[in-house]
Design a protein around this motif. Structure first.
Motif, mmCIF file in Angstrom:
data_model
loop_
_atom_site.group_PDB
_atom_site.id
_atom_site.type_symbol
_atom_site.label_atom_id
_atom_site.label_comp_id
_atom_site.label_asym_id
_atom_site.label_seq_id
_atom_site.Cartn_x
_atom_site.Cartn_y
_atom_site.Cartn_z
ATOM 1 N N GLY A 78 5.545 -7.850 10.234
ATOM 2 C CA GLY A 78 5.144 -9.255 10.097
ATOM 3 C C GLY A 78 5.155 -9.753 8.666
ATOM 4 N N ARG A 79 5.242 -8.847 7.687
ATOM 5 C CA ARG A 79 5.295 -9.315 6.287
ATOM 6 C C ARG A 79 6.656 -9.926 5.974
ATOM 7 N N ALA A 80 7.686 -9.570 6.778
ATOM 8 C CA ALA A 80 8.959 -10.289 6.652
ATOM 9 C C ALA A 80 8.827 -11.475 7.603
ATOM 10 N N GLY A 81 9.686 -12.433 7.499
ATOM 11 C CA GLY A 81 9.672 -13.523 8.476
ATOM 12 C C GLY A 81 8.482 -14.441 8.338
ATOM 13 N N ARG A 82 7.896 -14.515 7.164
ATOM 14 C CA ARG A 82 6.766 -15.428 7.027
ATOM 15 C C ARG A 82 7.218 -16.771 6.481
ATOM 16 N N THR A 83 8.218 -16.747 5.624
ATOM 17 C CA THR A 83 8.678 -18.038 5.117
ATOM 18 C C THR A 83 10.126 -18.319 5.533
ATOM 19 N N ALA A 124 3.421 -3.290 13.533
ATOM 20 C CA ALA A 124 3.645 -4.715 13.801
ATOM 21 C C ALA A 124 3.227 -5.553 12.593
ATOM 22 N N GLN A 125 2.105 -5.171 11.988
ATOM 23 C CA GLN A 125 1.637 -5.898 10.808
ATOM 24 C C GLN A 125 2.643 -5.797 9.669
ATOM 25 N N ARG A 126 3.176 -4.578 9.485
ATOM 26 C CA ARG A 126 4.142 -4.375 8.395
ATOM 27 C C ARG A 126 5.390 -5.219 8.638
ATOM 28 N N ASN A 150 3.284 -27.108 12.226
ATOM 29 C CA ASN A 150 4.012 -26.420 13.305
ATOM 30 C C ASN A 150 3.610 -24.948 13.453
ATOM 31 N N LEU A 151 2.626 -24.483 12.687
ATOM 32 C CA LEU A 151 2.180 -23.089 12.856
ATOM 33 C C LEU A 151 1.521 -22.960 14.233
ATOM 34 N N PRO A 152 1.795 -21.859 14.940
ATOM 35 C CA PRO A 152 1.339 -21.750 16.331
ATOM 36 C C PRO A 152 -0.142 -22.079 16.545
ATOM 37 N N THR A 162 0.943 -11.887 14.143
ATOM 38 C CA THR A 162 0.946 -11.989 12.686
ATOM 39 C C THR A 162 1.806 -13.182 12.245
ATOM 40 N N GLY A 163 1.239 -13.981 11.364
ATOM 41 C CA GLY A 163 1.956 -15.167 10.887
ATOM 42 C C GLY A 163 1.669 -16.415 11.699
ATOM 43 N N SER A 164 0.802 -16.302 12.707
ATOM 44 C CA SER A 164 0.547 -17.487 13.545
ATOM 45 C C SER A 164 -0.390 -18.487 12.859
ATOM 46 N N GLY A 165 -1.048 -18.064 11.787
ATOM 47 C CA GLY A 165 -1.871 -19.018 11.034
ATOM 48 C C GLY A 165 -3.367 -18.755 11.107
ATOM 49 N N LYS A 166 -3.774 -17.595 11.602
ATOM 50 C CA LYS A 166 -5.212 -17.310 11.746
ATOM 51 C C LYS A 166 -5.936 -17.399 10.403
ATOM 52 N N THR A 167 -5.364 -16.743 9.395
ATOM 53 C CA THR A 167 -6.077 -16.614 8.126
ATOM 54 C C THR A 167 -6.117 -17.928 7.352
ATOM 55 N N THR A 168 -5.001 -18.639 7.312
ATOM 56 C CA THR A 168 -4.966 -19.835 6.460
ATOM 57 C C THR A 168 -5.353 -21.120 7.210
ATOM 58 N N GLN A 169 -5.136 -21.173 8.526
ATOM 59 C CA GLN A 169 -5.325 -22.450 9.224
ATOM 60 C C GLN A 169 -6.681 -22.614 9.906
ATOM 61 N N VAL A 194 3.775 -12.574 0.718
ATOM 62 C CA VAL A 194 4.487 -12.565 -0.558
ATOM 63 C C VAL A 194 5.726 -13.412 -0.321
ATOM 64 N N GLU A 195 5.703 -14.590 -0.922
ATOM 65 C CA GLU A 195 6.814 -15.519 -0.693
ATOM 66 C C GLU A 195 8.118 -14.893 -1.153
ATOM 67 N N GLY A 196 9.141 -15.055 -0.373
ATOM 68 C CA GLY A 196 10.446 -14.518 -0.767
ATOM 69 C C GLY A 196 10.775 -13.201 -0.096
ATOM 70 N N ARG A 239 5.047 -16.797 16.628
ATOM 71 C CA ARG A 239 4.969 -16.542 15.208
ATOM 72 C C ARG A 239 5.840 -17.557 14.492
ATOM 73 N N CYS A 240 5.877 -17.428 13.206
ATOM 74 C CA CYS A 240 6.555 -18.440 12.420
ATOM 75 C C CYS A 240 8.087 -18.330 12.497
ATOM 76 N N PHE A 241 8.583 -17.158 12.084
ATOM 77 C CA PHE A 241 10.040 -16.934 12.065
ATOM 78 C C PHE A 241 10.342 -15.591 12.709
ATOM 79 N N ASP A 264 -12.123 -12.029 9.777
ATOM 80 C CA ASP A 264 -10.668 -12.013 9.942
ATOM 81 C C ASP A 264 -10.146 -10.580 9.904
ATOM 82 N N GLU A 265 -8.976 -10.378 10.478
ATOM 83 C CA GLU A 265 -8.327 -9.058 10.482
ATOM 84 C C GLU A 265 -9.236 -8.000 11.110
ATOM 85 N N ALA A 266 -9.887 -8.373 12.215
ATOM 86 C CA ALA A 266 -10.837 -7.442 12.839
ATOM 87 C C ALA A 266 -10.148 -6.171 13.316
HETATM 88 N N1 LIG Z 1 1.230 -17.748 -0.009
HETATM 89 C C1 LIG Z 1 2.027 -18.262 0.915
HETATM 90 N N2 LIG Z 1 3.237 -18.733 0.567
HETATM 91 C C2 LIG Z 1 4.066 -19.265 1.500
HETATM 92 N N3 LIG Z 1 3.767 -19.360 2.802
HETATM 93 C C3 LIG Z 1 2.587 -18.932 3.207
HETATM 94 C C4 LIG Z 1 1.643 -18.346 2.287
HETATM 95 N N4 LIG Z 1 0.552 -17.987 2.987
HETATM 96 C C5 LIG Z 1 0.784 -18.325 4.282
HETATM 97 N N5 LIG Z 1 1.999 -18.895 4.399
HETATM 98 C C6 LIG Z 1 2.607 -19.395 5.645
HETATM 99 O O1 LIG Z 1 1.610 -19.547 6.629
HETATM 100 C C7 LIG Z 1 1.881 -18.723 7.756
HETATM 101 C C8 LIG Z 1 0.589 -18.245 8.362
HETATM 102 O O2 LIG Z 1 -0.059 -17.353 7.486
HETATM 103 P P1 LIG Z 1 -1.456 -16.722 7.881
HETATM 104 O O3 LIG Z 1 -1.760 -15.720 6.836
HETATM 105 O O4 LIG Z 1 -2.433 -17.792 8.108
HETATM 106 O O5 LIG Z 1 -1.119 -16.012 9.268
HETATM 107 P P2 LIG Z 1 -1.952 -14.925 10.077
HETATM 108 O O6 LIG Z 1 -1.844 -15.270 11.512
HETATM 109 O O7 LIG Z 1 -3.309 -14.798 9.518
HETATM 110 O O8 LIG Z 1 -1.128 -13.625 9.793
HETATM 111 P P3 LIG Z 1 -1.636 -12.117 9.567
HETATM 112 O O9 LIG Z 1 -2.248 -11.649 10.827
HETATM 113 O O10 LIG Z 1 -0.379 -11.422 9.253
HETATM 114 O O11 LIG Z 1 -2.582 -12.134 8.411
HETATM 115 C C9 LIG Z 1 2.804 -17.637 7.212
HETATM 116 O O12 LIG Z 1 3.600 -17.080 8.211
HETATM 117 C C10 LIG Z 1 3.600 -18.385 6.184
HETATM 118 O O13 LIG Z 1 4.624 -19.086 6.809
#
Ligand SMILES: Nc1ncnc2c1ncn2[C@@H]1O[C@H](COP(=O)(O)OP(=O)(O)OP(=O)(O)O)[C@@H](O)[C@H]1O
Length: 870
Positions: free
Chosen positions: A397-402, A393-395, A5-7, A31-38, A356-358, A246-248, A126-128
């Motif tokens: 975005g560190r809240a509201g990730r999980t 905005a980036q800062r 469900n990540l955007p 921020t949090g849409s999933g660019k880095t991990t997805q 940072v989870e939590g 974004r996620c949350f 990433d993070e250009a």
């Molecule tokens: N280590 C982690 N623990 C828990 N959830 C995570 C973790 N890493 C990523 N996520 C989840 O995946 C979502 C997307 O993260 P990702 O880093 O891919 O986003 P992003 O678009 O690259 O954000 P940013 O621009 O802030 O780097 C987060 O919002 C979070 O819900």
């Protein structure tokens, strides 16, 4: 871990279709849409990664490591297998790695070994939006690579194509995968489109099918800002994807007043309020630097102890900054015990990429420390500066990730909307460029002219000229701007050019071990405990206000006294750092020694770590250096071209055996033996490098070796030499600027003569502006060492160093030669037909032909001049 469900997942098909059709695609997402991990996983699932890795760059080490770990967890694979990472000095990848997270600096370093990035099928920058120096350089380098990939990358892609053929055969026998069938279909389409061209290239049918479509390097640029149009324009109007959502949700709360002056205190108060009043959830505070963070951690810990027992639960306070040793950085990613709230106090290391989870609450001070470089004065300054809206905005975005979060901004909405700058100036426009220019030169890009290189935001010409001049003075460039063997060896070392050059000189002089130690101590930055240092107040107090015996103030004062005495013995900061490290090693790397000398254990351990790593790299680098053949000024360009076409530089170095360097003297062994000796220091009564300890237990270098160390440093810091004024202790720098400055009061005590005058010649590590211009980290040097360096410090032809003038001259010469040739042909009545003429022109269109034409032109010119004289 449901990531579906990540955007960004909703746009996967569209993004893939764009990547299929285009070499470059820009992805903009909140921020949090999933660019880095997805994104990397989306590409992998679609079949990318089978013909080269998917490399995802991060501006910071901690980002690369933690994101790789997260992606490996999501894919339920072991880290270092299918998903891995590579950062400076650490590589957790293997031959089956398909997704590799790496710092942008590591990717640049890899470019030195493999100019075509042939190990990669896709690179994601990433993070250009952070616009780190290395990412900006990668923009230019990869743009050039993409432009040439139809021709140049084909050679290196041939091997990959052959391996694909092999896979194809195997798959006909065994099972077929989604990716291979997709590749086969694409390859068939490419074959239809590329038929005639393959014939011209003379490659076999299967290879011809596979190469064009599957072995093109693809580039994705991701950013959190709306800078997409700018990136797109730079990459020839490539498509831009905007991923909304974004996620949350994050609730942003601005303060009533701006706290730009008292932000550190306001941040601590806000954190305490959150701790007492808000539901569970960790807190992340953004401050500016190590000293400030350490102080805030201390204050939070002591204030929490004062809270009434039932007013709040337990609070675990953790610092996070770049200079923190990696294992301590990773501590913040471990979950806390149930019922314990964590409060992480960080620099902008925590601003992008990492989750940072939590973390539910973010406290944004609105400021950061920003390094700026003034090319005109050659001066660095590190100042607390307002962040940009993008960073805010980036800062947040560190809240509201999980889960849903809150961001407390210590500045007003009005300030945010009306005064905060939109973006931060790119690092390339505010830093010394010597290292970056050396990297560019070492890449051997054909036709490189540094001054007119295609940067996304060109830095000031003055910065580029200054970098070229510095590299010339350090022998890294020859007079025509070609990189020298020394320059190549410097580029292979993970140090700023001055320290890299000093290391190479130390190898020649036989004091490598000592200079590695100095480089490690300088790189560790914070080796003195807060309030300590050779000229600190603690040192002064020791003499003027004796504290009660046994008190901590007395211990501090005693440490200050010891340090001051050592500093006086050592003469200069570099030798003091060396002596402290050597004494610590001789004492068995104990905590007691560190405390007794006013040092910081973490910083010293970090220096020890860096030293080990540098020793290993120096070992590797010096063996390369010994194998290099000197490159003459006129041939360097041609050889660079040859490297481009003939494979990686690593292979060339291995194959070419050049004259060896003078071997180091006994007692100055290379890295390998450094490592062996270190662990045993103290326990066997031996110091570094196996030398016996002196009677007082110190393993110190002999006075002769220390002379060599100062000499090696003088060569490395050749453009940072200063000469004292005749009648007072002001210094004038010996570079082009000839700026006036004084030795920084925090630098180590230097001895003065009977008239109270300090040494006539000094080298300095930094020229800084605080209240006045100061020289920081100084070391006395000698005229006889400086004298040979002085001529190079005079004005040099930067256009020529850049690479531009030489080519312009060569092109003019070639044009003149071509005109003369054509006239000669016409005169002789042997006009070539159209096609033959075109072939002749094509033949001329390479560097050898241009050089040959230039030689012919010069010969004719000389002959004509001789004729005139007659
Ligand atoms: N280590 C982690 N623990 C828990 N959830 C995570 C973790 N890493 C990523 N996520 C989840 O995946 C979502 C997307 O993260 P990702 O880093 O891919 O986003 P992003 O678009 O690259 O954000 P940013 O621009 O802030 O780097 C987060 O919002 C979070 O819900």
């Amino acid at each position: 871990m449901d990531t579906s469900n990540l955007p960004i997942r909703q746009y996967a098909a569209d993004i893939l279709a764009a990547v299929e059709k285009n070499d470059v695609v820009v992805v903009i997402g909140e921020t949090g849409s999933g660019k880095t991990t997805q994104l990397s996983q989306i590409l992998l699932e679609a079949g990318y990664g089978d013909h080269g890795m998917i490399g995802v760059t991060q501006p910071r080490r901690v980002g690369a490591v933690t994101v790789a770990r997260r992606v490996a967890e999501e894919r339920k694979v072991e880290l270092g297998g299918e998903v891995g990472y590579a950062v400076r000095f650490e590589n957790r990848t293997c031959s089956s790695t398909k997704i590799k997270y790496l710092t942008d600096g590591t990717l640049l370093q890899e470019c030195l070994e493999d100019t075509h990035l042939s190990k990669y099928q896709v690179v994601v920058l990433d993070e250009a939006h952070e616009r780190s120096l290395n990412t900006d350089i990668l923009f230019g380098v990869i743009k050039k690579l993409l432009a040439s990939q139809d021709g140049a990358r084909c050679g290196s892609a041939a091997a990959a194509a052959a391996s694909w053929q092999q896979q194809q055969k195997q798959q006909q026998v065994g099972s077929s995968s989604r990716s291979s069938s997709k590749l086969a279909a694409a390859a068939a389409a490419a074959a239809a489109a590329a038929g005639p061209q393959q014939k011209r290239l003379g490659v076999g049918p299967i290879m011809a099918v596979a190469m064009p479509a599957q072995h093109r390097l693809k580039l994705l640029v991701t950013s959190a800002t709306l800078d997409g149009e700018k990136f797109s324009a730079y990459f020839n109007d490539c498509p831009v994807f905007n991923v909304p959502g974004r996620c949350f949700p994050v609730d942003v709360i601005h303060s009533q007043d701006d706290h730009m002056q008292d932000y550190a205190a306001a941040a601590v108060d806000t954190a305490l309020q959150i701790h007492m009043q808000q539901p569970p959830g960790d807190i992340l505070i953004f401050l500016t630097g190590q000293a400030e963070i350490d102080k805030a951690v201390q204050r939070l810990n002591s204030e929490v102890c004062k809270l009434p027992a039932d007013s709040a639960g337990e609070l675990l306070v953790l610092p996070l900054y770049a200079a923190l040793p990696p294992e301590l950085q990773l501590r913040v990613f471990r979950p806390a015990q149930p019922g314990v709230r964590r409060c992480i106090v960080a620099t902008n290391v925590a601003e992008t990429s990492i989750t940072v989870e939590g973390v539910v609450y973010v406290i944004d001070s609105g400021v950061m420390k920003l390094k700026s470089y003034n090319a005109a004065s050659g001066m660095d300054s590190l100042e607390v500066t307002a962040i940009s809206r993008v960073q805010a905005a980036q800062r947040a975005g560190r809240a509201g990730r999980t889960r849903p979060g809150k961001c407390f901004r210590l500045y007003t909405r009005r300030y945010f909307e009306r005064q905060m700058p939109d973006t931060t100036p790119p690092e390339i426009c505010r830093t010394s460029l010597a290292g970056a220019v050396l990297g560019l030169k070492a890449l051997g890009l054909p036709g490189l002219d540094v001054l007119s290189f295609d940067f996304l935001d060109p830095p000031e010409q003055a910065s580029l000229c200054e970098a070229l001049r510095q590299l010339y003075v350090l022998d890294a460039l020859d007079v025509d701007g070609g990189i020298t063997p020394t320059g190549r060896a410097m580029a292979a070392l993970p140090l700023e050019p001055a320290l890299a050059r000093a290391l190479l000189e130390a190898h020649k002089l036989g004091c490598l071990e000592e200079v590695i130690t100095v480089a490690a101590m300088l790189s560790a930055e914070h080796v003195f405990a807060a309030g300590q240092g050779p000229e600190s107040r603690a040192a002064a107090n020791a003499l003027t206000n004796p504290a009660p015996p046994g008190s901590s103030a007395a211990a501090q004062a005693e440490a200050g006294r010891k340090l001051k005495q050592l500093a006086e013995e050592c003469q200069g900061d570099h030798l003091l750092l060396l002596r402290l490290y050597q004494m610590w090693a001789a004492a068995g790397f104990t905590r007691d020694f560190v405390q007794a000398h006013g040092l910081e254990l973490r910083g010293m351990n970090f220096a020890r770590d860096i030293r080990k790593q540098l020793a290993a790299v120096a070992n590797f680098g010096s063996s390369h250096l010994q194998q290099q053949r000197p490159v003459s000024a006129s041939s360097s360009q041609g050889q660079q071209q040859q490297q481009q076409e003939g494979g990686s530089k690593r292979r060339r170095w291995d194959e070419d055996k050049g004259p060896p360097l003078p071997s180091p003297t006994a007692g100055s062994s290379l890295g390998g033996s450094l490592l062996r000796s270190e662990g045993s220091a103290g326990s066997r009564g031996l110091g570094l490098d196996g030398r016996p300890l002196s009677r007082n237990g110190r393993a110190v270098s002999s006075p002769e070796t220390l002379e060599k160390v100062r000499r090696a440093l003088t060569v490395g810091f050749a453009n940072r030499i200063a000469r004292r004024m005749r009648l007072h202790n002001g210094y004038r720098t010996c570079n082009q600027k000839g700026a006036l400055a004084q030795v920084h009061p925090g630098s180590s005590q230097l001895s003065s003569d009977d008239d109270g005058l300090l040494p006539e010649w000094l080298i300095y590590h930094e020229f800084v502006a605080t209240s006045r211009p100061f020289l920081r980290q100084v070391c006395p040097t000698r005229y006889e060492w400086v004298e040979p360096l002085l001529p190079k410090l005079q004005e040099v032809d930067v256009q020529r160093l850049s690479g531009g003038k030489l080519r312009a001259q060569a092109a003019a010469a070639a044009a003149a030669a071509a005109a003369a040739d054509a006239a000669a042909v016409a005169e002789a009545g042997q006009a070539a037909d159209g096609e033959a003429g075109a072939q002749k022109l094509a033949r001329r269109n390479d560097d050898d032909a241009v050089n040959a034409a230039r030689q012919r032109y010069l010969q004719r010119k000389q002959a004509a001049a001789a004729g005139k004289k007659k």
